[in-house]
Design a protein around this motif. Structure first.
Motif, PDB file in Angstrom:
ATOM      1  N   ASN A   1       2.387  14.389   1.762  1.00  0.00           N
ATOM      2  CA  ASN A   1       2.178  13.540   0.597  1.00  0.00           C
ATOM      3  C   ASN A   1       3.413  12.690   0.345  1.00  0.00           C
ATOM      4  N   LEU A   2       3.238  11.393   0.220  1.00  0.00           N
ATOM      5  CA  LEU A   2       4.362  10.536  -0.139  1.00  0.00           C
ATOM      6  C   LEU A   2       4.747  10.771  -1.590  1.00  0.00           C
ATOM      7  N   GLU A   3       6.031  10.658  -1.881  1.00  0.00           N
ATOM      8  CA  GLU A   3       6.549  10.888  -3.225  1.00  0.00           C
ATOM      9  C   GLU A   3       6.834   9.569  -3.933  1.00  0.00           C
TER      10      GLU A   3
ATOM     11  N   LYS B   1      -5.466   7.208  -4.601  1.00  0.00           N
ATOM     12  CA  LYS B   1      -5.452   8.634  -4.300  1.00  0.00           C
ATOM     13  C   LYS B   1      -4.101   8.984  -3.671  1.00  0.00           C
ATOM     14  N   PRO B   2      -3.731  10.265  -3.632  1.00  0.00           N
ATOM     15  CA  PRO B   2      -2.472  10.624  -2.970  1.00  0.00           C
ATOM     16  C   PRO B   2      -2.406  10.025  -1.566  1.00  0.00           C
ATOM     17  N   ILE B   3      -1.242   9.535  -1.210  1.00  0.00           N
ATOM     18  CA  ILE B   3      -1.048   8.897   0.089  1.00  0.00           C
ATOM     19  C   ILE B   3      -0.466   9.926   1.044  1.00  0.00           C
ATOM     20  N   ILE B   4      -1.184  10.196   2.120  1.00  0.00           N
ATOM     21  CA  ILE B   4      -0.750  11.217   3.085  1.00  0.00           C
ATOM     22  C   ILE B   4      -0.406  10.522   4.394  1.00  0.00           C
ATOM     23  N   ILE B   5       0.842  10.646   4.815  1.00  0.00           N
ATOM     24  CA  ILE B   5       1.327  10.076   6.070  1.00  0.00           C
ATOM     25  C   ILE B   5       1.861  11.213   6.933  1.00  0.00           C
ATOM     26  N   ASN B   6       1.345  11.346   8.166  1.00  0.00           N
ATOM     27  CA  ASN B   6       1.747  12.426   9.071  1.00  0.00           C
ATOM     28  C   ASN B   6       1.646  13.796   8.405  1.00  0.00           C
TER      29      ASN B   6
ATOM     30  N   ARG C   1       0.835  -1.206   0.000  1.00  0.00           N
ATOM     31  CA  ARG C   1       0.000   0.000   0.000  1.00  0.00           C
ATOM     32  C   ARG C   1       0.864   1.249   0.000  1.00  0.00           C
ATOM     33  N   GLY C   2       1.731   1.335  -1.006  1.00  0.00           N
ATOM     34  CA  GLY C   2       2.576   2.505  -1.164  1.00  0.00           C
ATOM     35  C   GLY C   2       3.792   2.550  -0.269  1.00  0.00           C
ATOM     36  N   ALA C   3       4.147   1.437   0.365  1.00  0.00           N
ATOM     37  CA  ALA C   3       5.299   1.423   1.278  1.00  0.00           C
ATOM     38  C   ALA C   3       6.615   1.298   0.513  1.00  0.00           C
ATOM     39  N   MET C   4       7.678   1.891   1.063  1.00  0.00           N
ATOM     40  CA  MET C   4       9.016   1.615   0.555  1.00  0.00           C
ATOM     41  C   MET C   4       9.273   0.127   0.748  1.00  0.00           C
ATOM     42  N   HIS C   5       9.929  -0.499  -0.230  1.00  0.00           N
ATOM     43  CA  HIS C   5      10.168  -1.938  -0.132  1.00  0.00           C
ATOM     44  C   HIS C   5      11.276  -2.349  -1.100  1.00  0.00           C
TER      45      HIS C   5
END
Length: 199
Positions: A174-176, A166-171, A141-145
């Motif tokens: 927006n994640l790049e 949709k854009p992933i917003i963490i804290n 789900r959009g994680a670095m891996h």
């Protein structure tokens, strides 16, 4: 069967050429198998570390199946890592012992191991590593891996379905899109850019 060299084509040495069966309708409206083949847009990746075959792609969701519009799109367009508002189904063969750097696509990536064993890690923390075996599934789900073929003499294979998100917003941020050295495989996106950069 084993191999000790890089991928020079898809399929990787030692793996069977997978069939793709596409269903639909004939002129009478009967359900039929329209195509039996091996996929499209086959490529060597990263100098032979991997090879890919595109099993399907669509330009949108819901998918337009009328008059086989989706099949024409898939045949005529080699997809990027994923397609905004669409999907990509990509099979990747990994050469023995190869692995990727940490990377992230702004997508929902459903990866299923078909052959071999593949290590998934989301960081350098040993507790964030898992070995996936045939039939195991990763829902990324959009994680670095990163991925690594754990065998030193056999290729591994995974099937990925990439769906737009949709854009992933963490804290609050927006994640790049960050494909690392894989960016050279997806050159249509400038370094640091992604399909959802301005979404």
């Amino acid at each position: 069967m084993s191999t000790s060299g890089p991928c020079t084509k898809f399929p990787a040495p030692g793996l069977r050429d997978p069939f793709r069966y596409i269903t639909g309708y004939n002129d009478k409206g009967d359900s039929v198998i329209l195509q039996s083949d091996h996929g499209d847009h086959r490529d060597i990746m990263l100098g032979g570390a991997a090879a890919q075959s595109i099993m399907y792609s669509s330009s949108g969701n819901p998918v337009d199946l009328t008059n086989n519009a989706d099949l024409e799109f898939a045949k005529n367009n080699q997809p990027p890592v994923h397609i905004p508002n669409g999907c990509v189904v990509r099979m990747i063969d990994f050469a023995p012992g190869t692995g990727s750097e940490l990377h992230r696509s702004i997508a929902l990536a459903i990866g299923t191991v078909c052959e071999g064993e593949v290590e998934l890690s989301t960081s350098d923390d040993p507790s964030m590593k898992r070995v996936l075996r045939p039939g195991d599934v990763c829902i990324n789900r959009g994680a670095m891996h990163r991925w690594r073929n754990t065998s030193s003499n056999k290729p591994a294979r995974m099937l990925f379905t990439m769906l737009d998100v949709k854009p992933i917003i963490i804290n609050g941020k927006n994640l790049e899109f960050d494909m690392g050295h894989l960016m050279k495989e997806y050159a249509e996106y400038p370094e640091g850019e992604g399909p959802n950069k301005n979404a």
